[in-house]
Design a protein around this motif. Structure first.
Motif, mmCIF file in Angstrom:
data_model
loop_
_atom_site.group_PDB
_atom_site.id
_atom_site.type_symbol
_atom_site.label_atom_id
_atom_site.label_comp_id
_atom_site.label_asym_id
_atom_site.label_seq_id
_atom_site.Cartn_x
_atom_site.Cartn_y
_atom_site.Cartn_z
ATOM 1 N N PHE B 501 27.879 49.542 50.305
ATOM 2 C CA PHE B 501 27.581 48.248 49.669
ATOM 3 C C PHE B 501 27.679 48.348 48.150
ATOM 4 O O PHE B 501 27.337 49.375 47.570
ATOM 5 C CB PHE B 501 26.175 47.767 50.076
ATOM 6 C CG PHE B 501 26.090 47.389 51.531
ATOM 7 C CD1 PHE B 501 26.369 46.093 51.951
ATOM 8 C CD2 PHE B 501 25.767 48.350 52.494
ATOM 9 C CE1 PHE B 501 26.303 45.769 53.298
ATOM 10 C CE2 PHE B 501 25.701 48.023 53.845
ATOM 11 C CZ PHE B 501 25.975 46.728 54.243
ATOM 12 N N SER B 502 28.123 47.229 47.568
ATOM 13 C CA SER B 502 28.250 47.200 46.104
ATOM 14 C C SER B 502 26.903 46.806 45.490
ATOM 15 O O SER B 502 25.942 46.526 46.215
ATOM 16 C CB SER B 502 29.327 46.208 45.715
ATOM 17 O OG SER B 502 28.890 44.901 46.056
ATOM 18 N N PHE B 503 26.847 46.768 44.177
ATOM 19 C CA PHE B 503 25.601 46.388 43.502
ATOM 20 C C PHE B 503 25.205 44.939 43.824
ATOM 21 O O PHE B 503 24.050 44.569 43.700
ATOM 22 C CB PHE B 503 25.744 46.579 41.982
ATOM 23 C CG PHE B 503 25.667 48.044 41.589
ATOM 24 C CD1 PHE B 503 24.451 48.708 41.562
ATOM 25 C CD2 PHE B 503 26.810 48.748 41.261
ATOM 26 C CE1 PHE B 503 24.366 50.051 41.213
ATOM 27 C CE2 PHE B 503 26.747 50.095 40.917
ATOM 28 C CZ PHE B 503 25.521 50.748 40.890
ATOM 29 N N PHE B 505 25.411 43.792 46.818
ATOM 30 C CA PHE B 505 25.102 43.902 48.244
ATOM 31 C C PHE B 505 26.178 43.304 49.154
ATOM 32 O O PHE B 505 25.881 42.755 50.202
ATOM 33 C CB PHE B 505 23.725 43.284 48.573
ATOM 34 C CG PHE B 505 22.602 44.011 47.907
ATOM 35 C CD1 PHE B 505 22.199 45.260 48.365
ATOM 36 C CD2 PHE B 505 21.969 43.474 46.796
ATOM 37 C CE1 PHE B 505 21.174 45.955 47.727
ATOM 38 C CE2 PHE B 505 20.949 44.156 46.164
ATOM 39 C CZ PHE B 505 20.553 45.406 46.625
ATOM 40 N N SER B 506 27.443 43.394 48.744
ATOM 41 C CA SER B 506 28.527 42.976 49.635
ATOM 42 C C SER B 506 29.132 44.234 50.271
ATOM 43 O O SER B 506 29.216 45.288 49.637
ATOM 44 C CB SER B 506 29.586 42.189 48.857
ATOM 45 O OG SER B 506 30.053 42.965 47.786
ATOM 46 N N TYR B 507 29.527 44.103 51.525
ATOM 47 C CA TYR B 507 30.072 45.233 52.286
ATOM 48 C C TYR B 507 31.479 45.547 51.772
ATOM 49 O O TYR B 507 32.395 44.743 51.938
ATOM 50 C CB TYR B 507 30.083 44.879 53.782
ATOM 51 C CG TYR B 507 30.510 46.008 54.681
ATOM 52 C CD1 TYR B 507 29.852 47.237 54.669
ATOM 53 C CD2 TYR B 507 31.571 45.840 55.579
ATOM 54 C CE1 TYR B 507 30.245 48.264 55.502
ATOM 55 C CE2 TYR B 507 31.967 46.861 56.421
ATOM 56 C CZ TYR B 507 31.304 48.077 56.370
ATOM 57 O OH TYR B 507 31.693 49.104 57.179
ATOM 58 N N ILE B 508 31.647 46.717 51.139
ATOM 59 C CA ILE B 508 32.898 46.996 50.418
ATOM 60 C C ILE B 508 34.100 47.263 51.319
ATOM 61 O O ILE B 508 35.237 47.121 50.900
ATOM 62 C CB ILE B 508 32.739 48.155 49.420
ATOM 63 C CG1 ILE B 508 32.313 49.443 50.141
ATOM 64 C CG2 ILE B 508 31.795 47.817 48.286
ATOM 65 C CD1 ILE B 508 32.686 50.685 49.390
ATOM 66 N N ARG B 509 33.855 47.652 52.598
ATOM 67 C CA ARG B 509 34.979 47.960 53.488
ATOM 68 C C ARG B 509 35.814 46.680 53.764
ATOM 69 O O ARG B 509 36.992 46.755 54.036
ATOM 70 C CB ARG B 509 34.503 48.548 54.808
ATOM 71 C CG ARG B 509 33.575 49.746 54.642
ATOM 72 C CD ARG B 509 34.263 51.070 54.907
ATOM 73 N NE ARG B 509 33.286 52.126 55.060
ATOM 74 C CZ ARG B 509 32.855 52.915 54.069
ATOM 75 N NH1 ARG B 509 33.330 52.773 52.850
ATOM 76 N NH2 ARG B 509 31.958 53.862 54.280
ATOM 77 N N THR B 510 35.140 45.523 53.734
ATOM 78 C CA THR B 510 35.859 44.263 53.978
ATOM 79 C C THR B 510 36.130 43.506 52.681
ATOM 80 O O THR B 510 37.226 42.991 52.476
ATOM 81 C CB THR B 510 35.050 43.356 54.941
ATOM 82 O OG1 THR B 510 33.700 43.276 54.457
ATOM 83 C CG2 THR B 510 35.068 43.900 56.351
ATOM 84 N N GLY B 513 35.853 46.488 46.289
ATOM 85 C CA GLY B 513 34.951 46.680 45.143
ATOM 86 C C GLY B 513 34.410 48.105 45.076
ATOM 87 O O GLY B 513 34.811 48.982 45.844
ATOM 88 N N THR B 514 33.481 48.293 44.162
ATOM 89 C CA THR B 514 32.912 49.628 43.931
ATOM 90 C C THR B 514 31.529 49.725 44.556
ATOM 91 O O THR B 514 30.689 48.841 44.345
ATOM 92 C CB THR B 514 32.794 49.890 42.403
ATOM 93 O OG1 THR B 514 34.067 49.640 41.827
ATOM 94 C CG2 THR B 514 32.373 51.304 42.110
ATOM 95 N N SER B 515 31.315 50.813 45.330
ATOM 96 C CA SER B 515 30.001 50.988 45.957
ATOM 97 C C SER B 515 28.982 51.457 44.926
ATOM 98 O O SER B 515 29.338 51.952 43.849
ATOM 99 C CB SER B 515 30.097 52.000 47.096
ATOM 100 O OG SER B 515 30.308 53.287 46.550
ATOM 101 N N MET B 516 27.697 51.315 45.299
ATOM 102 C CA MET B 516 26.626 51.732 44.391
ATOM 103 C C MET B 516 26.709 53.241 44.132
ATOM 104 O O MET B 516 26.543 53.696 43.009
ATOM 105 C CB MET B 516 25.274 51.388 45.002
ATOM 106 C CG MET B 516 24.951 49.914 44.967
ATOM 107 S SD MET B 516 23.297 49.582 45.585
ATOM 108 C CE MET B 516 23.635 49.198 47.289
ATOM 109 N N LEU B 517 26.985 54.002 45.220
ATOM 110 C CA LEU B 517 27.049 55.460 45.090
ATOM 111 C C LEU B 517 28.186 55.872 44.156
ATOM 112 O O LEU B 517 28.036 56.806 43.352
ATOM 113 C CB LEU B 517 27.241 56.101 46.474
ATOM 114 C CG LEU B 517 26.907 57.581 46.558
ATOM 115 C CD1 LEU B 517 25.433 57.826 46.293
ATOM 116 C CD2 LEU B 517 27.266 58.142 47.912
ATOM 117 N N GLU B 518 29.300 55.162 44.278
ATOM 118 C CA GLU B 518 30.435 55.446 43.399
ATOM 119 C C GLU B 518 30.030 55.205 41.944
ATOM 120 O O GLU B 518 30.373 55.984 41.050
ATOM 121 C CB GLU B 518 31.636 54.561 43.776
ATOM 122 C CG GLU B 518 32.901 54.970 43.056
ATOM 123 C CD GLU B 518 34.123 54.170 43.493
ATOM 124 O OE1 GLU B 518 34.056 53.493 44.531
ATOM 125 O OE2 GLU B 518 35.135 54.237 42.778
ATOM 126 N N GLY B 519 29.260 54.133 41.744
ATOM 127 C CA GLY B 519 28.778 53.812 40.403
ATOM 128 C C GLY B 519 27.939 54.940 39.828
ATOM 129 O O GLY B 519 28.165 55.404 38.708
#
Lengths: 75, 692
Positions: B501-503, B505-510, B513-519
């Motif tokens: 999930f991104s910051f 809270f949208s599901y990034i696989r669909t 965008g950038t996930s929180m962990l990636e951030g």
């Protein structure tokens, strides 16, 4: 007593303790190293800093420098 | 509730008896100081409830080490208590000394003579011994359960009257005029008097200087008199063995130890261990695949499927497949512990470890660190010297624990194939070397050791029973599964949520965008750039590894989209896929493995450090770990990178030149310093005390 003081495969008799009784000396006495008891040196480590002694029917490994306070005589 | 304390010499079988009476599976071993804290458990007898307390081993009521203080405190603090004094039946000559100390203190005790190893035809007349001592003496076998019913019955008996004739021979005119105070004065137990607000020197001035010698001799003479009447003496030396001619031999001891250790690691990580791990991984795949297929068919490839495939089955399955290897390592370590060999190892290592400010006893703690750092840190309590204890506890995390096995096997296996054996051995050796160097530095600076009191008895060699093997396998499997089931599931869910999930809270696989962990990973990634791995996903896996080291691999598996427990599959995936985890070079892989080996251990280990060595030293320890891991990984990366580019020969030549230059500089500096400083004698290179 230097690290060569105790010779391997030699039996000694404990004569007493030098100086003030510290916790290590007390531990020795609790383990059976009391006056009159015989001890036998079974082995020494590579650098002779640790000795393996036989006392009261069991084996005890002790740092040689700790035995400095124990006064012994060869049997 | 009546407290029943199990008290006895170290390695007399207290914990074995505790396990038999309460049906527990507490850790036991054929080695001095396995139990380092009190263990309590209720048990019922004829409708009455008792609290059974297993205490650490003691030789007398004058404690020397930390764990002995714990036991003695328990004996003096408990009010409504009964003591079961366990004596090793093969060494009554020494074990009865503690019995006499307990009787002198007025304790209500029962003597349980535990005979684990039967030595020849030695016979003990227990009835006669009981009559002479004045307390019940019961013949037991703590492991097999013999005599336990009789022992339980004796707990209900009233305290009998007994007299110790040798006490008449010591002066009882001490102030305060109490019999036990006089005995403690003769023992010169300063702590005892300080705890009771009495000046020890005032008391000691009233007794002979050799009082300790007098009382200990009287006790041993009394023991000899007792045993002469009720034991057949065979002149057998307890613990003596023909094996010691090889295992303690000046020249063979070290090679034999290394051979044993290499054998254990080979069987654990390769051959048998690897075979079992692959088998178990395939088994897990067979189970998880149909479930995943079912979810896919019913729900499609959505977030729920992704959670099951990556977070649950992928991450956990990968770590679970290492269960056989982890259990196997603990099994071999337990065999070493049970065999009686550990005392011999402490003997042969005392010389070396003494040079870096440790004691031979540290070997046990450090070797246990190969299994689990958390429990190993706890065993550092058997050190008498506080500084040596702190040092040993700080060094434990440098011993590569079993949680790191998946990291080495998966990452190393992917890049080095069959050569991974050498890298794993190298990592284990590196951990030991780094620990010794740190110990030496600490010993020379802030944690100077006092004169070490290395006094250790040799237990006899013993084989491990089938019951014990089953217990070890069960306990370690259970611990591993609980760890995977609790910490790792929650951690994997957190990592999955952060990576999916991104910051906003949208599901990034669909939605992309950038996930929180990636951030988060990208914030820390530049720090690791000099070490060769500045990939955000690798950094994120290291961050998640702070909770538990197994999470590093499960995170990597999750990032790679692995949905199976098979190690081989994961290794291949890391190597071949264009997934998130990729290393720029083999040097970066080695650097990553070294960093994983040396950086901060899991949270459980840190909390144990906090408990054992306090906040200040825990913080220092964590800072040292982070700095050392970074520095060593940096050196290793540059070294391997140079080898990759210039080849081994050229790199070796440069290093050799560098070493020679350093030596030359040292030599010149030494000469210059000598001329500069030694103005007194003009003859030596050192600053001397010569007066012209």
């Amino acid at each position: 007593m230097n690290k060569n003081a105790f010779q391997e495969n030699t039996t000694y008799k404990i004569c007493g303790y030098k100086g003030k009784v510290d916790p290590v000396c007390r531990r020795f006495m609790e383990l059976g190293l009391v006056v009159g008891e015989k001890i036998r040196v079974c082995a020494k480590s590579l650098q002779k800093k640790v000795v393996l002694i036989e006392v009261r029917g069991y084996l005890l490994s002790v740092r040689a420098s700790l035995l400095e306070k124990v006064q012994v005589e060869k049997c | 509730m009546l407290e029943v304390l199990l008290v006895g010499n170290p390695n007399s079988g207290k914990t074995t008896l505790f396990n038999s009476l309460t049906r527990s599976h507490e850790h036991v071993g054929n080695w001095h100081g396995v139990t380092v804290e009190n263990k309590k458990k209720e048990f019922a007898l004829e409708g009455k409830s008792f609290l059974l307390v297993d205490t650490p081993g003691i030789y007398s009521l004058c404690p020397l080490s930390f764990e002995e203080k714990v036991a003695v405190k328990e004996i003096f603090d408990s009010e409504n208590k009964k003591i079961i004094n366990i004596c090793d039946g093969n060494n009554l000559k020494r074990n009865l000394y503690l019995t006499l100390c307990l009787m002198e203190s007025g304790c209500d005790c029962v003597v349980a003579v535990n005979r684990i190893v039967k030595s020849g035809k030695q016979k003990i007349d227990f009835q006669k011994l009981s009559k002479l001592l004045g307390v019940p003496v019961i013949d037991i076998d703590a492991e097999k359960g013999r005599g336990l019913e009789e022992l339980k019955k004796s707990l209900s008996a009233e305290k009998g009257a007994y007299e110790l004739p040798y006490l008449k021979k010591i002066q009882l005119k001490c102030v305060p005029a109490d019999r036990y105070f006089t005995i403690k004065a003769y023992e010169r137990d300063e702590q005892f008097f300080q705890d009771r607000g009495v000046q020890p020197n005032e008391v000691f001035s009233q007794i002979p200087d050799d009082s300790m010698q007098i009382i200990s001799k009287l006790r041993f003479e009394y023991i000899d008199t007792l045993l002469a009447q009720c034991q057949t003496d065979e002149n057998v030396v307890y613990g003596k063995s023909k094996f010691d001619k090889i295992l303690l031999n000046k020249w063979l001891a070290f090679p034999v130890f290394l051979l044993i250790l290499s054998g254990i690691f080979y069987l654990t990580f390769f051959s048998f261990g690897e075979f079992l791990s692959t088998l178990f991984g395939n088994f897990l795949t067979t189970i998880t695949q149909p479930i995943l297929k079912l979810i896919e068919n019913s729900l499609g490839q959505n977030a729920v499927y992704d959670f099951f495939a990556n977070a649950l089955f992928g991450g956990l399955g990968t770590v679970l497949s290492f269960l056989p290897q982890v259990v196997l390592l603990f099994f071999f370590l337990s065999i070493l512990e049970d065999s009686g060999y550990m005392a011999r190892v402490a003997f042969i290592f005392e010389d070396i470890l003494g040079k870096v400010g440790l004691s031979g006893k540290s070997v046990y703690t450090l070797l246990m660190g190969f299994g689990c750092s958390t429990s190993a840190i706890m065993t550092s309590r058997n050190m008498e010297d506080k500084n040596a204890k702190i040092k040993t506890a700080i060094l434990c995390p440098y011993m590569s624990c079993s949680a790191k096995i998946p990291i080495y096997t998966v990452i190393g296996g992917a890049f080095f194939g069959a050569k991974n054996l050498l890298y794993i051995v190298g990592l284990y050796v590196l951990g030991v070397v780094v620990a010794l160097v740190i110990s030496k530095i600490l010993d020379k600076t802030v944690l100077k050791s006092q004169k070490q009191s290395f006094i250790l008895e040799f237990p006899p060699y013993r084989s491990t029973s089938l019951k014990r093997i089953a217990s070890i396998l069960w306990k370690n499997s259970k611990d591993f599964l609980i760890r995977v089931g609790s910490v790792m599931i929650s951690m994997n869910i957190i990592v999955w949520l952060l990576s999916s999930f991104s910051f906003s809270f949208s599901y990034i696989r669909t939605s992309g965008g950038t996930s929180m962990l990636e951030g988060f990973g990208r914030i820390f990634a530049p720090i690791f750039s000099p070490l060769g791995f500045d990939n955000w996903a690798i950094v994120a896996s290291l961050l998640s590894g702070l909770v538990a080291k197994e999470v590093v691999v499960s995170s990597i598996a999750m990032f790679n989209g692995i949905d199976s427990g098979a190690t081989q599959l994961l290794s291949n995936s890391i190597l071949l896929s264009s997934s998130l985890i990729h290393f720029s070079s083999k040097a970066a892989v080695v650097s990553f493995l070294v960093y994983c080996l040396l950086y901060t251990p899991c949270i459980a280990s840190i909390s144990m450090l906090l408990q054992e060595i306090g906040r200040k030293w825990t913080i220092i320890s964590v800072i040292i770990q982070l700095l050392v891991a970074y520095f060593v990984a940096l050196v290793v990366y540059n070294l391997f990178f140079a080898i990759e580019i210039f080849g081994f020969g050229a790199t070796f030549f440069v290093l050799l030149m560098f070493a020679i230059s350093c030596l030359a500089i040292c030599f010149v500096f030494r000469l210059v310093r000598g001329k500069k400083f030694c103005h007194r004698c003009d003859r030596c290179n050192k600053k001397c005390n010569f007066k012209k």
